[in-house]
Scaffold this motif. Structure first.
Motif, short mmCIF file in Angstrom:
data_model
loop_
_atom_site.label_atom_id
_atom_site.label_comp_id
_atom_site.label_asym_id
_atom_site.label_seq_id
_atom_site.Cartn_x
_atom_site.Cartn_y
_atom_site.Cartn_z
N UNK A 1 -13.70 12.17 3.09
CA UNK A 1 -13.53 11.30 4.26
C UNK A 1 -13.91 9.85 3.94
N UNK A 2 -14.98 9.66 3.19
CA UNK A 2 -15.41 8.30 2.83
C UNK A 2 -14.37 7.62 1.95
N UNK A 3 -13.82 8.36 1.02
CA UNK A 3 -12.80 7.79 0.13
C UNK A 3 -11.51 7.47 0.88
N UNK A 4 -11.07 8.39 1.73
CA UNK A 4 -9.85 8.14 2.51
C UNK A 4 -10.02 6.96 3.45
N UNK A 5 -11.20 6.84 4.05
CA UNK A 5 -11.46 5.71 4.94
C UNK A 5 -11.44 4.41 4.15
N UNK A 6 -11.99 4.42 2.95
CA UNK A 6 -11.96 3.22 2.10
C UNK A 6 -10.52 2.82 1.80
N UNK A 7 -9.70 3.78 1.41
CA UNK A 7 -8.30 3.48 1.10
C UNK A 7 -7.59 2.89 2.32
N UNK A 8 -7.83 3.47 3.49
CA UNK A 8 -7.19 2.98 4.71
C UNK A 8 -7.68 1.58 5.07
N UNK A 9 -8.99 1.35 4.99
CA UNK A 9 -9.54 0.03 5.32
C UNK A 9 -9.00 -1.04 4.37
N UNK A 10 -8.99 -0.74 3.09
CA UNK A 10 -8.50 -1.72 2.11
C UNK A 10 -7.04 -2.07 2.36
N UNK A 11 -6.24 -1.07 2.70
CA UNK A 11 -4.83 -1.32 3.03
C UNK A 11 -4.72 -2.22 4.26
N UNK A 12 -5.50 -1.90 5.29
CA UNK A 12 -5.47 -2.72 6.51
C UNK A 12 -5.92 -4.15 6.24
N UNK A 13 -6.83 -4.33 5.30
CA UNK A 13 -7.36 -5.65 4.98
C UNK A 13 -6.48 -6.42 4.00
N UNK A 14 -5.39 -5.80 3.54
CA UNK A 14 -4.46 -6.48 2.65
C UNK A 14 -4.89 -6.50 1.19
N UNK A 15 -5.82 -5.63 0.82
CA UNK A 15 -6.24 -5.54 -0.59
C UNK A 15 -5.22 -4.70 -1.34
N UNK A 16 -4.72 -5.23 -2.45
CA UNK A 16 -3.71 -4.56 -3.25
C UNK A 16 -4.29 -3.26 -3.82
N UNK A 17 -3.71 -2.11 -3.47
CA UNK A 17 -4.24 -0.83 -3.97
C UNK A 17 -4.11 -0.67 -5.48
N UNK A 18 -3.30 -1.52 -6.11
CA UNK A 18 -3.13 -1.46 -7.57
C UNK A 18 -4.05 -2.43 -8.30
N UNK A 19 -4.90 -3.14 -7.55
CA UNK A 19 -5.86 -4.04 -8.21
C UNK A 19 -6.72 -3.20 -9.14
N UNK A 20 -7.01 -3.69 -10.36
CA UNK A 20 -7.74 -2.88 -11.33
C UNK A 20 -9.14 -2.45 -10.91
N UNK A 21 -9.71 -3.06 -9.90
CA UNK A 21 -11.05 -2.66 -9.45
C UNK A 21 -11.02 -1.52 -8.44
N UNK A 22 -9.87 -1.26 -7.83
CA UNK A 22 -9.83 -0.31 -6.71
C UNK A 22 -10.07 1.13 -7.16
#
Length: 141
Positions: free
Chosen positions: A25-46
């Protein structure tokens, strides 16, 4: 990194029972929040950031659940920074940098290796009453 966490414009807080399902749940929430915030999911730090988060929540589930029925994850991000904290109510404060010097093993060593390898920072902050702690990770984007 010298980013003030208060200055990060995006924040989300998630509190879950300290059970194995909290990791997913914590990981899925992070992925969803980052997407909503416009953070590129392919950024090497993600990818590494999600692994770090998973390891920290796993540690709370494995080691703190007996004293901490809940784990709280705080997510924050800005244009060039990603930060998150995992909080539980177990008083033990792990020596984060011991994991780097060879005295640590397992998940915490992985957390520190990834954090430092990305140019990030890690800190343990005790609760005011000493009955719990948060482990904060800050990574550049």
């Amino acid at each position: 990194m010298n980013t003030r966490l208060e200055a990060l414009p995006h924040r989300h807080v998630l509190t879950l029972p300290t059970l194995p399902a909290a990791v997913r749940a914590a990981r899925q929430t992070a992925e969803q929040a980052l997407t909503e915030w416009g953070v590129n999911p392919r950024h090497p730090a993600i990818g590494p950031a999600l692994l770090i988060l998973s390891e920290l929540v796993t540690n709370s589930v494995r080691h703190a659940a007996v004293l901490s029925p809940q784990v709280t994850v705080i997510y924050a991000a800005g244009v060039d920074c990603l930060a998150f904290a995992v909080h539980d109510r177990h008083p033990y404060q792990p020596p984060l940098y011991g994991a780097v010097t060879g005295t640590g093993t397992g998940g915490l060593a992985t957390v520190m290796e990834l954090t430092l390898g990305l140019g990030g920072t890690a800190i343990v902050r005790a609760d005011a009453d000493g009955g719990g702690k948060s482990i904060w990770i800050t990574l550049p984007l």
